[in-house]
Design an enzyme around this catalytic site. Structure first.
Site, short mmCIF file in Angstrom:
data_model
loop_
_atom_site.label_atom_id
_atom_site.label_comp_id
_atom_site.label_asym_id
_atom_site.label_seq_id
_atom_site.Cartn_x
_atom_site.Cartn_y
_atom_site.Cartn_z
N ASP A 70 31.24 44.43 74.51
CA ASP A 70 32.11 44.15 75.65
C ASP A 70 33.19 45.22 75.76
O ASP A 70 33.42 45.84 76.81
CB ASP A 70 32.73 42.75 75.45
N LYS A 121 31.21 46.57 61.93
CA LYS A 121 32.41 46.68 61.10
C LYS A 121 32.02 46.21 59.70
O LYS A 121 32.59 45.27 59.14
CB LYS A 121 33.54 45.84 61.72
N ASP A 128 35.58 51.17 65.02
CA ASP A 128 36.81 51.92 65.31
C ASP A 128 36.49 53.40 65.51
O ASP A 128 36.98 54.05 66.43
CB ASP A 128 37.89 51.68 64.24
N TYR A 134 32.00 35.13 70.60
CA TYR A 134 32.21 34.41 71.86
C TYR A 134 31.53 33.04 71.84
O TYR A 134 31.80 32.20 72.70
CB TYR A 134 31.68 35.22 73.07
N ASP A 161 33.38 48.82 78.40
CA ASP A 161 34.48 49.10 79.33
C ASP A 161 35.01 50.51 79.07
O ASP A 161 35.31 51.26 80.00
CB ASP A 161 35.64 48.10 79.15
C1 LIG Z 1 34.71 37.50 80.74
C2 LIG Z 1 33.90 37.58 79.49
C3 LIG Z 1 33.23 36.26 79.21
C4 LIG Z 1 32.84 38.57 79.49
C5 LIG Z 1 33.12 40.01 79.73
O1 LIG Z 1 34.22 40.54 79.75
C6 LIG Z 1 31.93 40.80 79.93
O2 LIG Z 1 30.83 40.30 79.78
O3 LIG Z 1 32.08 41.98 80.23
MG LIG Z 2 33.97 42.73 79.69
#
Ligand SMILES: CC(C)CC(=O)C(=O)O
Ligand SMILES: [Mg+2]
Ligand SMILES: NC(=O)C1=CN([C@@H]2O[C@H](COP(=O)(O)OP(=O)(O)OC[C@H]3O[C@@H](n4cnc5c(N)ncnc54)[C@H](O)[C@@H]3O)[C@@H](O)[C@H]2O)C=CC1
Length: 353
Positions: free
Chosen positions: A244, A188, A220, A143, A248
């Site tokens: 990240d 990875k 993975d 990023y 999620d």
């Molecule tokens: C929108 C991104 C910069 C960051 C992201 O998805 C996160 O930090 O969870």
């Molecule tokens: Mg995110």
């Protein structure tokens, strides 16, 4: 005590969830005798609309002067066609880097009351619930690498220095010492040089923590294992993009992405606290967003930045009590009746003691 907070509501559901989090903080202040002084600031799409840039200097300056930052979420379809550097999400990267917040803690905890909202089978969840701490490197990796577009090609680069890996690894092992003493470092390394460097440094750091059992796992496989057998994880240590994505995924352990808070920390006590989800444009303005991830982020702020353990516990307990009484926002109601964003905030405030 007086605490100066920079508050960035942001876009989409951001302002709604921040409003509820402030209600909770105000009540904590009232009960425990603290004063939380807020400065509302623009970032993301809201700043683009008002000032033409995603992260105004004033926002950065006030965040630097404040004791901590509380953030909703940024971004949305309105700004999706802007050039990469001008997108709302750049504000987040600028804040994280500018404030030196390299350690992102994302605890995925399943409250017993929310078993029905978790899509995993009962035999996978078990009787003692699920509790995983994801420790994500936040100011390096892909990023923040060099990127660009050249004609019909585009590129992004992924770099890590030994120092960047070492400081996040130390953070993860320190956290594991206070939990179940297990670290799974996710990378990875079968493909990426940066992951092989990551592994080497984590191996070195692990030597200082003989009590912690640790392992390496390819990303993975980790994505698959999180669903197959999540109980094998205690602390997951990983880089910026893998963290990240995996966090999620891990959020579904909690029943919904609307439940998972985060703390972004550096070398000092100052932190930035935000839910892990985005601005949810699909449900913005409907009073159905779950404010609990943001309210639990407030609890993390009280604990990690202000050392207010009693107050942090009080917020968590209030959330538990409301869930115990059966109240649910739409994302966690599993087909049963649900309540709105504001009512959830009010009920949590009422349970605070
Ligand atoms: C929108 C991104 C910069 C960051 C992201 O998805 C996160 O930090 O969870
Ligand atoms: Mg995110
Ligand atoms: N930290 C931040 O500010 C982040 C910003 N974003 C931005 O947010 C925008 C939307 O991104 P998406 O990929 O759709 O991710 P998202 O996390 O905003 O939404 C994904 C799904 O989860 C639901 N959801 C999210 N938060 C919820 C909550 N509190 N209660 C109930 N449901 C919730 C949404 O309705 C949507 O269906 C984009 O512009 C993205 O760049 C995305 C992630 C992090």
């Amino acid at each position: 005590m007086n605490y100066k907070l920079a508050v960035i509501p942001g876009d989409g559901i951001g302002p709604d969830i921040i409003r509820e989090a402030k209600k909770v903080l105000n009540k904590v202040g009232e009960i425990y005798g603290h004063n939380f002084e807020y400065t509302d600031l623009l970032a993301g799409g809201a700043a683009l609309d008002a000032e033409g840039i995603p992260l105004p200097q004033k926002t950065m300056d006030v965040c630097k002067e404040s004791d901590s930052v509380l953030l909703g979420a940024v971004g949305g379809p309105k700004w999706d066609n802007l050039d990469g550097k001008m997108r709302p999400e750049q504000a987040l990267l600028g804040l994280r880097r500018g404030l030196g917040l390299f350690a992102n803690l994302r605890p995925a905890v399943l409250f017993n009351e929310l078993k029905a909202a978790c899509p995993l089978k009962d035999e996978i969840i078990g009787d003692d619930g699920l509790d995983i701490m994801c420790v994500r490197e936040l100011t390096g990796g892909i990023y923040f690498g060099k990127r660009g577009t050249e004609g019909t090609k585009a590129f992004d680069t992924l770099e890590y220095s030994e120092e960047e890996v070492r400081r996040i690894a130390i953070r993860a092992f320190d956290i594991a010492m206070k939990r179940n003493k297990k670290v799974t470092s996710v990378d990875k390394a079968n493909i990426l040089d940066s992951s092989r460097l990551w592994r080497k440094v984590v191996d070195e750091v692990a030597k200082d923590y003989p009590e912690v059992s640790y392992e390496h796992m390819y990303v993975d496989n980790a994505a698959m294992q999180l669903i197959r057998y999540p109980k094998q994880f205690d602390v997951i240590l990983t880089g910026n993009m893998f963290g990240d994505i995996l966090s999620d995924e891990a959020s579904m352990i909690t029943g919904s992405i609307g439940m998972l808070p985060s703390a972004s920390l550096g070398e000092t006590g100052k932190g930035m606290y935000e839910p892990i989800h985005g601005s949810a444009p699909d449900i913005a303005g409907q009073n159905i967003a779950n404010p609990i991830a943001t309210i639990l982020s407030v609890s993390m702020m009280l604990r990690y930045s202000f050392n207010l353990e009693k107050e942090a516990d009080a917020v968590e307990n209030a959330v538990k009590l409301v869930l115990e009484k059966g109240y649910r926002t739409k994302d966690i109601c599993a087909g049963a009746p649900s309540i709105g964003t504001d009512e959830m905030g009010d009920l949590i405030v009422k349970e605070l003691k």
